[in-house]
Design an enzyme around this catalytic site. Structure first.
Site, PDB file in Angstrom:
ATOM      1  N   GLU A 250      -4.637  -7.603  -1.237  1.00 51.96           N
ATOM      2  CA  GLU A 250      -4.509  -6.961  -2.543  1.00 51.96           C
ATOM      3  C   GLU A 250      -4.534  -8.074  -3.579  1.00 51.96           C
ATOM      4  OE1 GLU A 250      -4.649  -3.856  -3.204  1.00 51.96           O
ATOM      5  OE2 GLU A 250      -4.479  -3.038  -1.178  1.00 51.96           O
ATOM      6  N   LEU A 251      -5.621  -8.151  -4.362  1.00 49.19           N
ATOM      7  CA  LEU A 251      -5.860  -9.339  -5.178  1.00 49.19           C
ATOM      8  C   LEU A 251      -5.837  -9.024  -6.670  1.00 49.19           C
ATOM      9  CD1 LEU A 251      -8.651 -10.776  -2.842  1.00 49.19           C
ATOM     10  CD2 LEU A 251      -6.177 -11.155  -2.745  1.00 49.19           C
ATOM     11  N   CYS A 286      -0.387  -5.819 -11.496  1.00 48.34           N
ATOM     12  CA  CYS A 286      -1.804  -5.967 -11.131  1.00 48.34           C
ATOM     13  C   CYS A 286      -2.669  -4.823 -11.635  1.00 48.34           C
ATOM     14  CB  CYS A 286      -1.953  -6.127  -9.617  1.00 48.34           C
ATOM     15  SG  CYS A 286      -1.265  -4.799  -8.644  1.00 48.34           S
TER      16      CYS A 286
END
Length: 479
Positions: A250-251, A286
């Site tokens: 998960e970037l 994010c």
């Protein structure tokens, strides 16, 4: 019930660690506690213990794993204030958001408890193939073993439980390497699960330098899967070195939102929602709303409302429940954002509000007319900065949203069903939220990115599917 504390576990780690570092409250700059800098062999011993514990976990009936997870949800709920205060102190997250993170953690544990009982295979009609008659076949799922998890600072509890809950539900053991700045929440979660009946060695937390300890996880043949949340640069390195290990990444992201001309009667409400989406936890999320595209017919009223609502936000102590904004996680983050804002200004962008520092934080900042080549446009801000650009049409907005290296979440506000379906199908992201902000995640939904935003899926049910091995069993009843 035993009083939960992170100190007992820290003291255990400290017995085998020769060095430590100061964990500092990012808002007050005061030392909270010293954290053991665990050496490589300490991680290796934890892996060995977790491998032994896996023997217990894989033979534990699903209902027992489910009951442990369900009890742990109650423990976390009972200690809600302790967890929230720990999050607020170590990450600087305002209490109103820290309390929400604890609530989500409870839900994630409950979803994990449910899914632990629901991991079902399927029957395979082998007689659909020539010579397949006379056989019954079915599939089962088996846990894969020891899982290594590397987690970030911004959701120090819920992003940990999104890895731990599914791992336990599937019958695995897990080792968490939390962010150096926020290890306490992961330790408290471990204590809650042990209190609920989880075998002690089924969940380890190893503290210290991420790149170094991450290499130990990568090189170990015992670790069967790595699940990582963090930067694309580190994610690419992990994937390139993982070999045959399973990997979930998960970037980065820079979530986009389009507001269509059909929303003229909802501008005020959307503006209020967008303030939450852009500035919750100082934008260090994010899926924070970073790029907003507004149809030309609505740009003036939207910006007026958006600016007005943004300027109502209160900067203060994270432990004060009236606080909306506090210090950023560290000074380099503050300096980077100020540089990116300055760069955008020099390229023609205009500051609608904010743009200056406040102590260790940043005033919530709205930029308009930002060029696509600006860093604040194309990179992940991870701070309280949002851009608002005018578009002539939905087609222009669709093209602009897709013009990104990232692809996690995107939101669209529209009353046009044809347009909603077009965006739903043509946006190159993992999740499309129609008439919602992109800063939206429910803990049981599939959650995964495209392009530089990631690889694989989280969300309890979907994470479990990536933490098991499928096996087919065939019975030849004619032999």
């Amino acid at each position: 019930m035993v009083m939960l504390t992170y100190m007992d576990y820290i003291n255990q780690l400290d017995q085998n660690s020769h060095e430590s570092y100061a964990l500092v409250n990012p808002h007050t700059k005061e030392e909270i506690v010293r954290i053991p800098e665990c050496p490589d062999d300490q991680m290796e011993k934890a892996i060995q213990k977790a491998e032994i514990a896996f023997g217990k976990m894989k033979s534990m009936p699903a209902y027992e794993r489910s009951e442990i997870l369900d009890r742990s949800a109650r423990v976390v709920s009972d200690y809600k204030n302790l967890f929230a205060e720990t999050i607020a102190k170590e990450s600087g997250k305002p209490m109103k958001y820290a309390l929400g993170e604890v609530d989500r953690t409870v839900q994630t544990l409950k979803f994990s408890a449910i899914e632990a009982r629901k991991l079902e295979g399927e029957s395979i009609p082998l007689d659909a193939a020539p010579n397949g008659a006379g056989r019954d076949a079915y599939t089962i799922f088996e846990p894969i073993g020891v899982i290594g998890a590397i987690t970030p600072f911004n959701f120090p509890l819920n992003l940990v439980v999104h890895k731990v809950g599914p791992a336990i539900a599937a019958g695995n053991s897990i080792i968490v390497k939390p962010a150096e700045k926020t290890p306490l929440s992961a330790i408290l979660l471990r204590e809650a699960l042990v209190e609920a009946g989880l075998p002690e060695d089924a969940y380890h937390v190893i503290t210290g330098d991420g790149p170094r300890l991450g290499q130990v996880l990568l090189k170990s043949n015992v670790i069967k899967k790595l699940t990582f949340t963090g930067s694309p640069e580190v994610g690419r390195e992990i994937k390139s070195q993982a070999g045959l290990k399973k990997v979930t990444l998960e970037l980065g992201n820079n979530s986009a939102l389009y507001i269509d001309k059909s929303q003229q009667d909802r501008v005020k409400d959307i503006a209020k929602q967008a303030v939450t989406g852009a500035f919750s936890y100082n934008g260090q999320v994010c899926i924070s709303t970073q790029r907003i595209y507004v149809h030309k017919n609505l740009i003036d009223p939207f910006l007026e409302e958006f600016k007005s609502e943004t300027e109502k936000l209160i900067y203060g102590d994270p432990l004060d429940q009236t606080t909306d904004l506090s210090n950023l996680i560290d000074e380099p983050s503050q300096e980077r954002l100020l540089e990116w804002i300055s760069e955008a200004e020099k390229s023609g962008a205009k500051i609608v509000t904010g743009g200056t520092q406040v102590n260790g934080g940043l005033k919530p900042t709205i930029l308009k007319d930002v060029k696509p080549e600006s860093k604040i446009y194309k990179e992940e801000a991870f701070g309280p900065v949002v851009i608002v650009n005018t578009v002539e049409s939905g087609e222009e907005a669709l093209e602009s949203i897709n013009n990104s290296q990232y692809g996690l979440n995107a939101g669209v506000f529209t009353n046009d069903m044809k347009q909603a379906l077009q965006f739903g199908h043509e946006l190159n992201v993992g999740q499309v939220l129609i008439n919602d902000l992109p800063t939206l995640r429910f803990d049981h939904m599939p959650y995964g990115g495209r392009k530089n935003s990631g690889y694989g899926y989280e969300g309890v049910k979907y994470a479990i599917q990536e933490m098991v091995n499928r096996k087919m069993i065939s019975l030849n009843y004619t032999f």
